[in-house]
Design a protein around this motif. Structure first.
Motif, short mmCIF file in Angstrom:
data_model
loop_
_atom_site.label_atom_id
_atom_site.label_comp_id
_atom_site.label_asym_id
_atom_site.label_seq_id
_atom_site.Cartn_x
_atom_site.Cartn_y
_atom_site.Cartn_z
N UNK A 95 0.85 -1.20 0.00
CA UNK A 95 0.00 0.00 0.00
C UNK A 95 0.88 1.25 0.00
N UNK A 96 1.93 1.24 0.84
CA UNK A 96 2.83 2.40 0.92
C UNK A 96 3.58 2.61 -0.40
N UNK A 97 3.97 1.51 -1.05
CA UNK A 97 4.65 1.61 -2.35
C UNK A 97 3.71 2.24 -3.38
N UNK A 98 2.47 1.79 -3.39
CA UNK A 98 1.49 2.34 -4.35
C UNK A 98 1.25 3.82 -4.11
N UNK A 99 1.35 4.22 -2.84
CA UNK A 99 1.18 5.64 -2.48
C UNK A 99 2.48 6.44 -2.57
N UNK A 100 3.53 5.76 -3.11
CA UNK A 100 4.85 6.39 -3.29
C UNK A 100 5.47 6.85 -1.97
N UNK A 101 5.19 6.10 -0.91
CA UNK A 101 5.74 6.41 0.41
C UNK A 101 6.83 5.41 0.81
N UNK A 102 7.10 4.42 -0.05
CA UNK A 102 8.11 3.40 0.27
C UNK A 102 8.75 2.92 -1.03
N UNK A 103 9.91 2.29 -0.89
CA UNK A 103 10.72 1.84 -2.01
C UNK A 103 10.26 0.46 -2.50
N UNK A 104 9.98 0.36 -3.79
CA UNK A 104 9.54 -0.92 -4.36
C UNK A 104 10.57 -2.01 -4.12
N UNK A 105 11.85 -1.64 -4.08
CA UNK A 105 12.89 -2.66 -3.89
C UNK A 105 12.73 -3.40 -2.57
N UNK A 106 12.33 -2.67 -1.52
CA UNK A 106 12.09 -3.32 -0.23
C UNK A 106 10.96 -4.33 -0.33
N UNK A 107 9.92 -3.96 -1.08
CA UNK A 107 8.80 -4.88 -1.29
C UNK A 107 9.24 -6.10 -2.10
N UNK A 108 10.10 -5.90 -3.09
CA UNK A 108 10.60 -7.01 -3.91
C UNK A 108 11.33 -8.02 -3.05
N UNK A 109 12.22 -7.54 -2.19
CA UNK A 109 12.96 -8.43 -1.29
C UNK A 109 12.02 -9.18 -0.35
N UNK A 110 11.04 -8.48 0.19
CA UNK A 110 10.11 -9.10 1.14
C UNK A 110 9.23 -10.14 0.45
N UNK A 111 8.71 -9.80 -0.73
CA UNK A 111 7.87 -10.77 -1.45
C UNK A 111 8.67 -12.00 -1.88
N UNK A 112 9.91 -11.79 -2.32
CA UNK A 112 10.77 -12.92 -2.69
C UNK A 112 11.02 -13.82 -1.49
N UNK A 113 11.24 -13.22 -0.33
CA UNK A 113 11.51 -14.02 0.86
C UNK A 113 10.29 -14.86 1.22
N UNK A 114 9.13 -14.26 1.16
CA UNK A 114 7.89 -15.00 1.45
C UNK A 114 7.71 -16.14 0.44
N UNK A 115 7.91 -15.85 -0.84
CA UNK A 115 7.77 -16.87 -1.88
C UNK A 115 8.73 -18.03 -1.63
N UNK A 116 9.97 -17.72 -1.28
CA UNK A 116 10.97 -18.76 -1.03
C UNK A 116 10.55 -19.66 0.13
N UNK A 117 10.06 -19.07 1.21
CA UNK A 117 9.64 -19.87 2.35
C UNK A 117 8.39 -20.70 2.05
N UNK A 118 7.60 -20.24 1.09
CA UNK A 118 6.41 -21.01 0.69
C UNK A 118 6.71 -21.97 -0.46
N UNK A 119 8.02 -22.12 -0.79
CA UNK A 119 8.46 -23.01 -1.88
C UNK A 119 7.86 -22.61 -3.23
N UNK A 120 7.74 -21.29 -3.43
CA UNK A 120 7.26 -20.73 -4.70
C UNK A 120 8.43 -20.03 -5.40
N UNK A 121 8.40 -19.90 -6.73
CA UNK A 121 9.48 -19.17 -7.41
C UNK A 121 9.45 -17.69 -7.05
N UNK A 122 10.63 -17.13 -6.83
CA UNK A 122 10.72 -15.70 -6.54
C UNK A 122 10.71 -14.90 -7.84
N UNK A 123 10.28 -13.65 -7.75
CA UNK A 123 10.14 -12.81 -8.94
C UNK A 123 11.39 -11.99 -9.24
N UNK A 124 12.17 -11.66 -8.21
CA UNK A 124 13.28 -10.72 -8.39
C UNK A 124 14.65 -11.33 -8.11
#
Length: 199
Positions: A95-124
């Motif tokens: 939500x903060x990234x969409x509102x330009x209040x946070x860095x998309x790169x931080x979201x990329x790292x976080x989403x990749x980490x979640x995907x990895x722990x869920x045994x899903x392919x990471x995007x970044x």
């Protein structure tokens, strides 16, 4: 909780994390599974940060300044024993990234980490683990060209360039591969089940 004290409190959580990591590296204890002392600290930090987020919302630069906002992101990235908290933070950060209040790169790292722990392919391609050759390599992703396109779109280097950096950093820190990779992978899968990342 006094709002003025929140930035300093979050930075204190980060510093405790980094100091313990440094200590474990110096003792050669970082590569063999999830150290119990580090796990306890990560869980404690996640609980404290969750209390803060419930009061102020997601900790952005605008609210807390850049040092505390980065410290909060690091605590979130390391809250691996708390899937619900990590996913909650990813939703809030999006939500903060969409509102330009946070860095998309931080979201990329976080989403990749979640995907990895869920045994899903990471995007970044941001998450790494030891491979059969005793080298750190990116966790599973869909396609290297697509990954590099996504990385470029948010201002990251190529996955090949990042792999060189990650491997050099591991060597500098004397971060060694596990003695038994198969056992480590089994223990990791058991841990993912026990913490609720996978069923």
């Amino acid at each position: 909780m006094n709002h003025q004290d929140i930035p300093e409190l979050i930075i204190t959580l980060q510093n405790a994390d980094l100091e313990l990591r440094k200590k474990l590296i110096s003792e050669g204890k970082l590569g063999e599974g999830y150290n119990s002392e580090m796990e306890a600290l990560h869980n404690h930090n996640a609980d404290k940060l969750n209390e803060i987020i419930d009061i102020i919302g997601f900790p952005t630069v605008e609210k807390l300044g850049s040092a505390a906002a980065y410290a909060a992101w690091l605590v979130i990235q390391h809250s691996i024993g708390n899937p619900e908290f990590m996913k909650k933070c990813a939703q809030l950060l999006e939500i903060e990234v969409k509102n330009k209040k946070a860095d998309f790169r931080n979201l990329a790292y976080l989403k990749d980490r979640i995907a990895t722990f869920e045994n899903q392919p990471q995007l970044y391609g941001t998450q790494y683990d030891w491979d059969e050759n005793g080298e750190l390599s990116p966790n599973d992703f869909d396609d290297v060209e697509k990954v590099n396109q996504r990385r470029k779109s948010i201002g990251l280097n190529t996955v090949e360039e990042q792999t060189e950096i990650i491997r050099a950093q591991a060597k500098n820190e004397n971060h060694l591969p596990p003695k038994d990779l198969i056992l480590r992978k089994k223990e990791m899968e058991d841990w993912k089940k026990s913490t609720g990342w996978i069923k």
